[in-house]
Design a protein around this motif. Sequence first.
Motif, PDB file in Angstrom:
ATOM      1  N   SER A 192      -3.636  16.166  -0.830  1.00 10.69           N
ATOM      2  CA  SER A 192      -2.530  16.726  -1.608  1.00 10.69           C
ATOM      3  C   SER A 192      -1.175  16.232  -1.140  1.00 10.69           C
ATOM      4  N   ALA A 193      -0.996  16.067   0.177  1.00  5.91           N
ATOM      5  CA  ALA A 193       0.297  15.616   0.682  1.00  5.91           C
ATOM      6  C   ALA A 193       0.584  14.184   0.222  1.00  5.91           C
ATOM      7  N   THR A 194      -0.429  13.322   0.251  1.00  6.36           N
ATOM      8  CA  THR A 194      -0.263  11.940  -0.191  1.00  6.36           C
ATOM      9  C   THR A 194       0.022  11.882  -1.686  1.00  6.36           C
ATOM     10  N   ALA A 195      -0.761  12.625  -2.475  1.00  5.51           N
ATOM     11  CA  ALA A 195      -0.585  12.624  -3.928  1.00  5.51           C
ATOM     12  C   ALA A 195       0.804  13.120  -4.307  1.00  5.51           C
ATOM     13  N   THR A 196       1.277  14.148  -3.609  1.00  4.43           N
ATOM     14  CA  THR A 196       2.605  14.692  -3.892  1.00  4.43           C
ATOM     15  C   THR A 196       3.688  13.682  -3.546  1.00  4.43           C
ATOM     16  N   ARG A 197       3.513  13.008  -2.427  1.00  7.94           N
ATOM     17  CA  ARG A 197       4.502  12.006  -2.030  1.00  7.94           C
ATOM     18  C   ARG A 197       4.566  10.876  -3.037  1.00  7.94           C
ATOM     19  N   TRP A 198       3.426  10.394  -3.488  1.00  8.72           N
ATOM     20  CA  TRP A 198       3.411   9.328  -4.498  1.00  8.72           C
ATOM     21  C   TRP A 198       4.160   9.774  -5.750  1.00  8.72           C
ATOM     22  N   ARG A 199       3.853  10.987  -6.207  1.00  6.27           N
ATOM     23  CA  ARG A 199       4.440  11.489  -7.456  1.00  6.27           C
ATOM     24  C   ARG A 199       5.948  11.674  -7.327  1.00  6.27           C
ATOM     25  N   ARG A 200       6.427  12.009  -6.162  1.00  4.28           N
ATOM     26  CA  ARG A 200       7.859  12.280  -5.975  1.00  4.28           C
ATOM     27  C   ARG A 200       8.669  11.025  -5.662  1.00  4.28           C
ATOM     28  N   THR A 201       8.009   9.889  -5.509  1.00  5.80           N
ATOM     29  CA  THR A 201       8.730   8.651  -5.223  1.00  5.80           C
ATOM     30  C   THR A 201       9.186   8.010  -6.527  1.00  5.80           C
ATOM     31  N   THR A 316      14.223   5.826  -1.398  1.00  6.08           N
ATOM     32  CA  THR A 316      14.811   5.674  -0.073  1.00  6.08           C
ATOM     33  C   THR A 316      13.744   5.201   0.910  1.00  6.08           C
ATOM     34  N   PRO A 317      14.121   4.363   1.873  1.00  6.29           N
ATOM     35  CA  PRO A 317      13.129   3.859   2.832  1.00  6.29           C
ATOM     36  C   PRO A 317      12.615   4.962   3.746  1.00  6.29           C
ATOM     37  N   VAL A 318      11.318   4.954   3.989  1.00  6.11           N
ATOM     38  CA  VAL A 318      10.690   5.913   4.901  1.00  6.11           C
ATOM     39  C   VAL A 318       9.718   5.151   5.798  1.00  6.11           C
ATOM     40  N   SER A 319       9.397   5.725   6.926  1.00  8.05           N
ATOM     41  CA  SER A 319       8.555   5.036   7.892  1.00  8.05           C
ATOM     42  C   SER A 319       7.144   5.598   7.986  1.00  8.05           C
ATOM     43  N   SER A 320       6.894   6.762   7.405  1.00  6.31           N
ATOM     44  CA  SER A 320       5.565   7.364   7.515  1.00  6.31           C
ATOM     45  C   SER A 320       4.559   6.642   6.628  1.00  6.31           C
ATOM     46  N   ARG A 321       3.287   6.897   6.853  1.00  9.59           N
ATOM     47  CA  ARG A 321       2.217   6.194   6.168  1.00  9.59           C
ATOM     48  C   ARG A 321       2.091   6.619   4.706  1.00  9.59           C
ATOM     49  N   TRP A 322       1.719   5.660   3.863  1.00  6.89           N
ATOM     50  CA  TRP A 322       1.548   5.920   2.437  1.00  6.89           C
ATOM     51  C   TRP A 322       0.112   6.285   2.083  1.00  6.89           C
ATOM     52  N   VAL A 323      -0.829   6.015   2.972  1.00 13.59           N
ATOM     53  CA  VAL A 323      -2.248   6.318   2.739  1.00 13.59           C
ATOM     54  C   VAL A 323      -2.781   7.030   3.973  1.00 13.59           C
ATOM     55  N   SER A 324      -3.589   8.053   3.777  1.00 16.04           N
ATOM     56  CA  SER A 324      -4.146   8.789   4.903  1.00 16.04           C
ATOM     57  C   SER A 324      -5.576   9.204   4.584  1.00 16.04           C
ATOM     58  N   GLY A 325      -6.223   9.829   5.549  1.00 17.81           N
ATOM     59  CA  GLY A 325      -7.572  10.340   5.341  1.00 17.81           C
ATOM     60  C   GLY A 325      -8.605   9.253   5.139  1.00 17.81           C
ATOM     61  N   GLU A 326      -9.581   9.514   4.294  1.00 12.59           N
ATOM     62  CA  GLU A 326     -10.712   8.600   4.100  1.00 12.59           C
ATOM     63  C   GLU A 326     -10.293   7.243   3.539  1.00 12.59           C
ATOM     64  N   TRP A 327      -9.202   7.200   2.819  1.00 12.60           N
ATOM     65  CA  TRP A 327      -8.781   5.963   2.169  1.00 12.60           C
ATOM     66  C   TRP A 327      -8.013   5.027   3.101  1.00 12.60           C
ATOM     67  N   GLU A 328      -7.644   5.511   4.255  1.00  9.26           N
ATOM     68  CA  GLU A 328      -6.747   4.752   5.117  1.00  9.26           C
ATOM     69  C   GLU A 328      -7.324   3.402   5.533  1.00  9.26           C
ATOM     70  N   GLY A 329      -8.626   3.308   5.684  1.00 13.20           N
ATOM     71  CA  GLY A 329      -9.236   2.063   6.132  1.00 13.20           C
ATOM     72  C   GLY A 329      -9.504   1.057   5.040  1.00 13.20           C
ATOM     73  N   ARG A 330      -9.311   1.427   3.779  1.00 11.24           N
ATOM     74  CA  ARG A 330      -9.656   0.544   2.664  1.00 11.24           C
ATOM     75  C   ARG A 330      -8.506   0.227   1.722  1.00 11.24           C
ATOM     76  N   LEU A 331      -7.486   1.091   1.673  1.00 11.40           N
ATOM     77  CA  LEU A 331      -6.402   0.948   0.702  1.00 11.40           C
ATOM     78  C   LEU A 331      -5.079   0.677   1.414  1.00 11.40           C
ATOM     79  N   VAL A 332      -4.375  -0.347   0.951  1.00 10.16           N
ATOM     80  CA  VAL A 332      -3.060  -0.700   1.484  1.00 10.16           C
ATOM     81  C   VAL A 332      -2.051  -0.660   0.338  1.00 10.16           C
ATOM     82  N   MET A 333      -0.909  -0.045   0.553  1.00  7.34           N
ATOM     83  CA  MET A 333       0.130   0.030  -0.467  1.00  7.34           C
ATOM     84  C   MET A 333       1.110  -1.125  -0.298  1.00  7.34           C
ATOM     85  N   ALA A 334       1.523  -1.741  -1.415  1.00  4.15           N
ATOM     86  CA  ALA A 334       2.434  -2.882  -1.327  1.00  4.15           C
ATOM     87  C   ALA A 334       3.489  -2.905  -2.421  1.00  4.15           C
TER      88      ALA A 334
END
Length: 367
Positions: A192-201, A316-334
Amino acid sequence: MNSCKVAVVGAGLAGLYTARALHAAGVDVLLLEGRSRLGGRILTVDDGGTPSDDGFDLGPSWFWPEMQPAMAELVAELGLDSFIQHSTGDVVFERLSRERPQRFSPAYENQQSRRVSGGTGAVVRALAARLPDERIRLGTQVTAMALRHDGVELSLRRTDGHTEVLLAEHVVAALPPRLLGASVAFSPAQDSATATRWRRTPTWMAPHAKFFAIYDDPFWRKDGLSGTAQSMVGPMVEIHDSTTKSGRAAFFGFLGVGADQRKSVGEVALKQACIEQLARLFGQAAMSPRATLLKDWAADPFTATADDRTGGDHPTPVSSRWVSGEWEGRLVMAGSETSPSEPGYLAGAVVAGKQAVADILTRLEQK
């Protein structure tokens, strides 16, 4: 099932940069794009709106070499020419509808924007030329991603309505986070935290519309005007000289009218109102453009979502990760919006692409 080592989703600047670099490193990469063209929000067209190698940028057009070295280095690396955005002359300011527009001489800053000769589309063509045709799939939209023990299963829908499945060991999502979250179904779902962050960007350009008026010559320069104007009356709030390096004269302006109002007013009325505004600001010669163009990015389903019909804030630029949890090892945001510097800009797309390439190569080396 078709497969590849890395699937890059989105063939804008970030996606093209990433795919080109991975291919050059010997990685089995496939670039997927829902549109029938490359470039994403980069779109350079002629007077009639057809993609052109010497036209007008309906999307981003400027970069600042000193502040955005990543973009300047890419332009140089690709062997492309650039030129300074024309700003010589007076600026016009329109404060109230009952007052005549005023002109004044600005105090110029050292940081001057530049444009790519031929339009920003030249960058797209140069990057694409370094990728084999079989590594690019246009008209192919990713509708779902499912995590598997051996990679990611991507559900694809082609323009002709056919569907297929692709297995990729890793996925690079070179899309704005908000668009990715709204257009792709994930299994398992993003937390939920990742999905919310994506939607608010916010997605840069998504709420905006650009109008172009094209003329036989840049008549305003003869009057000592730069072609730059700001208005509190509208419909355009910011106007600039958009004359090409080859001398094709034009203005462009950002509309200050919201997406819903633009839709209700209609393209014909909007164009006429913009022409009349140019005549108020730059004289009667502006009433007779040779051609006009209007690109409403909020109406582009491969750019905007329902959340983009209002707002317009720059990410705005942020430094925290864009992907977390189970997807972190397979998905990269660019996507450009995920860049730690200049997010949303052309330079941000390059920086995000560079980071994605480094991340993927590290992962592959560790296997």
